[in-house]
Design an enzyme around this catalytic site. Sequence first.
Site, short mmCIF file in Angstrom:
data_model
loop_
_atom_site.label_atom_id
_atom_site.label_comp_id
_atom_site.label_asym_id
_atom_site.label_seq_id
_atom_site.Cartn_x
_atom_site.Cartn_y
_atom_site.Cartn_z
CB CYS A 2 25.06 -31.76 3.15
SG CYS A 2 23.51 -31.68 2.27
NE ARG A 27 26.24 -28.86 9.10
CZ ARG A 27 26.15 -27.61 8.64
NH1 ARG A 27 26.84 -26.67 9.22
NH2 ARG A 27 25.37 -27.33 7.65
CD1 TRP A 74 18.75 -30.14 5.08
CD2 TRP A 74 18.67 -31.13 7.09
NE1 TRP A 74 17.64 -29.67 5.73
CE2 TRP A 74 17.57 -30.25 6.97
CE3 TRP A 74 18.82 -31.83 8.25
CZ2 TRP A 74 16.62 -30.08 7.97
CZ3 TRP A 74 17.88 -31.67 9.26
CH2 TRP A 74 16.80 -30.81 9.13
CG ASN A 98 27.21 -29.05 1.70
OD1 ASN A 98 26.77 -30.18 1.72
ND2 ASN A 98 27.81 -28.49 2.74
N GLY A 99 24.43 -27.59 -1.32
CA GLY A 99 23.80 -26.51 -2.08
C GLY A 99 22.64 -27.04 -2.90
CD GLU A 480 7.69 -16.75 16.49
OE1 GLU A 480 6.71 -17.42 16.83
OE2 GLU A 480 8.86 -17.16 16.55
CE LYS A 484 11.46 -18.05 18.45
NZ LYS A 484 10.18 -18.55 18.33
CD GLU A 487 10.27 -20.55 22.00
OE1 GLU A 487 10.12 -21.76 22.15
OE2 GLU A 487 10.16 -19.98 20.91
CG HIS A 503 -11.99 -4.13 23.05
ND1 HIS A 503 -13.24 -3.54 23.03
CD2 HIS A 503 -11.39 -3.76 21.90
CE1 HIS A 503 -13.41 -2.90 21.89
NE2 HIS A 503 -12.30 -3.01 21.18
CE LYS A 602 14.05 -26.71 16.16
NZ LYS A 602 13.76 -25.25 16.19
C1 AGP Z 1 8.96 -22.26 18.51
O1 AGP Z 1 10.08 -21.47 18.87
C2 AGP Z 1 8.87 -23.52 19.33
N1 AGP Z 1 10.06 -24.27 19.21
C3 AGP Z 1 7.57 -24.30 19.06
O2 AGP Z 1 6.48 -23.42 19.24
C4 AGP Z 1 7.43 -24.91 17.65
O3 AGP Z 1 7.23 -23.89 16.70
C5 AGP Z 1 6.21 -25.83 17.65
O4 AGP Z 1 6.45 -26.87 18.57
C6 AGP Z 1 5.89 -26.43 16.28
O5 AGP Z 1 6.97 -27.20 15.86
P1 AGP Z 1 7.00 -27.66 14.31
O6 AGP Z 1 7.10 -26.41 13.49
O7 AGP Z 1 8.21 -28.54 14.19
O8 AGP Z 1 5.72 -28.39 14.01
#
Ligand code: AGP
Length: 607
Positions: A2, A27, A74, A98-99, A480, A484, A487, A503, A602
């Site tokens: 927060c 934030r 938050w 906060n916390g 993962e 990264k 993307e 394979h 996001k």
């Molecule tokens: C991950 O870096 C991406 N931003 C994307 O794959 C994300 O994880 C995915 O859209 C799922 O989002 P969520 O965790 O908010 O459901």
Amino acid sequence: MCGIVGYIGEKNAVDILIDGLTKLEYRGYDSAGVAVVVDNNIKTERSAGKLINLKNKLEQSPLISNIGIGHTRWATHGKPSDENAHPHCSDHIALVHNGIIENYLELRDELINKGYKFLSETDTEAIAHLLHSLWEDNLEKTVRKAVQRLKGAYALAIISSREEGKILLARKEAPLVIGVGKNENFAASDIPAILHHTREFIFLEDGDIAIMEKDRLEIYDLNFNKVSRSVKTINWNPVMAEKAGYKHFMQKEIYEQPRAITDTIRGKYSLEDGKIYLSELEEMKGDLLSIERIQIVACGTSWHAGLVGKFLIEKFAKIPVEVDIASEYRYREPIVDEKLLFIPISQSGETADTLAALKLAKSKGAKIISICNVIGSSITRESHGTIYTHAGPEIGVASTKAFTTQLATLYMLAIYLSQLKDRLTKEERIKYVKALIKVPEEISSVLDLDHDIEMLAKNFKNYKNFLYLGRNINYPVALEGALKLKEISYIHAEGYPAGEMKHGPIALIDKNMPVLFLAINSPIYEKTLSNIEEVKARDGVVIAVASKSNNGISKKADYTIFVNDTIEETSIFLTTVVTQFFAYHCATLLGLDVDQPRNLAKSVTVE
Ligand code: AGP
């Protein structure tokens, strides 16, 4: 986390507070409020939703005062609402916090028995009534007594109508700074809130209690010995300040991971018996005892977390786990019955595919426990129970701290389920819980490799393709790491089980196809070494992320990043942070927009 703002001086406090909270909007928050002292009374105004709602209320009934505190919340305890918004009051006292207070339920019961009435679901309100119940002479004495009772993390700004001329500040494991002015002083959780008023800052330290008056500042430690804290001049511009001096939110969030995991596991484990306590699942314990199968569903990074969860739950709790991508699950004919525990994982709690999959499983009778970072989000509202990650707002589109806090949560859930099913011995639980508690420190050791990994990225930023290979619990981390890189640097990368190379994918290997191996010490480490030799035999270029105890690997790989030796089940945190840094530096070296990569959002709230 927060946002906190405090002001005492000769200007109108509410203007300073609202302006400061506005500077902290980036934030993320779900409610806001202010409290001031007017004619020896505490006056507050609070509102769920965005700051504009609070501003509208203040326009209707202005609050004029030279002392005040403000907060953007938050949610961590209790949904976003007017009642749960800060400041919280108890008679002549108001405070913002906060916390996370780990023992707030115990304090709440004690205070209710003393006759206090709670109006909110928050841990913060317990602090307000605790202060009132311990009131002695003045604020500083009272605060000093109260904080001795608090377990957990807090940054507090407190006012009392009995002492108009001062704001009390206290911090432990949550940031709080003082902005030093001329005949006025400021307090904030983050520099951006007050940077345009002053460049002179005092950074309070854990245990500090500060008395802030407009022309006087005194700081004491927990034993109430006076301490002096240096005044630092901050020359950041406002944009830098929002990122706390980091170049990008993603970089800041990579560095926040030790704290995010500490906050996520805080108060949920006992070292004595190695038990995990998930009070949020207390009411579902009976249902969980009858669970025979688990289905995890998620998207993107959260799906990768689910794949790790499978390893952990099957290892610790011996319950079969299936993991599915939400956009696939929702259009299948999944087998669902009341013995199924359905676990949607989502940082945002708003991902359309995951929400649709959840509703499908729920309609067929599954029990739903979600893992989510946003209290009150759609997925949590549809769930029978939710375990919240405490990553705080994640602003970078590329998920980092949300992912590692999901891993920590799945690790705890796996042990929790093992307790219900009596699948681990006490000694085994203690071993795994000890390893989990060490994770923040282990991640900090990888943060120290930031520069080394940046140098490595310099050699690879111009490649057009990459393979990421891992085995067992590090296979999902390979996926993962590849995501990264894709993307944020737009370099094509594929994650694969290392044993799968023969394979087909090994046909891709030549000097233009670098391969990053997650070659952590494990029972199958030798197998991974063989895979490295297979790649080298075909002129492949190899980066190895390896355990320090296996230093021989640097003779086989072209580049090696060594991380601390841990048990395999927590090695995932270290390998993850290495791949986060690698992707981050490739993208920044390519001059790309790390926080807002092209084509991405996001939270994908549509199909
Ligand atoms: C991950 O870096 C991406 N931003 C994307 O794959 C994300 O994880 C995915 O859209 C799922 O989002 P969520 O965790 O908010 O459901």
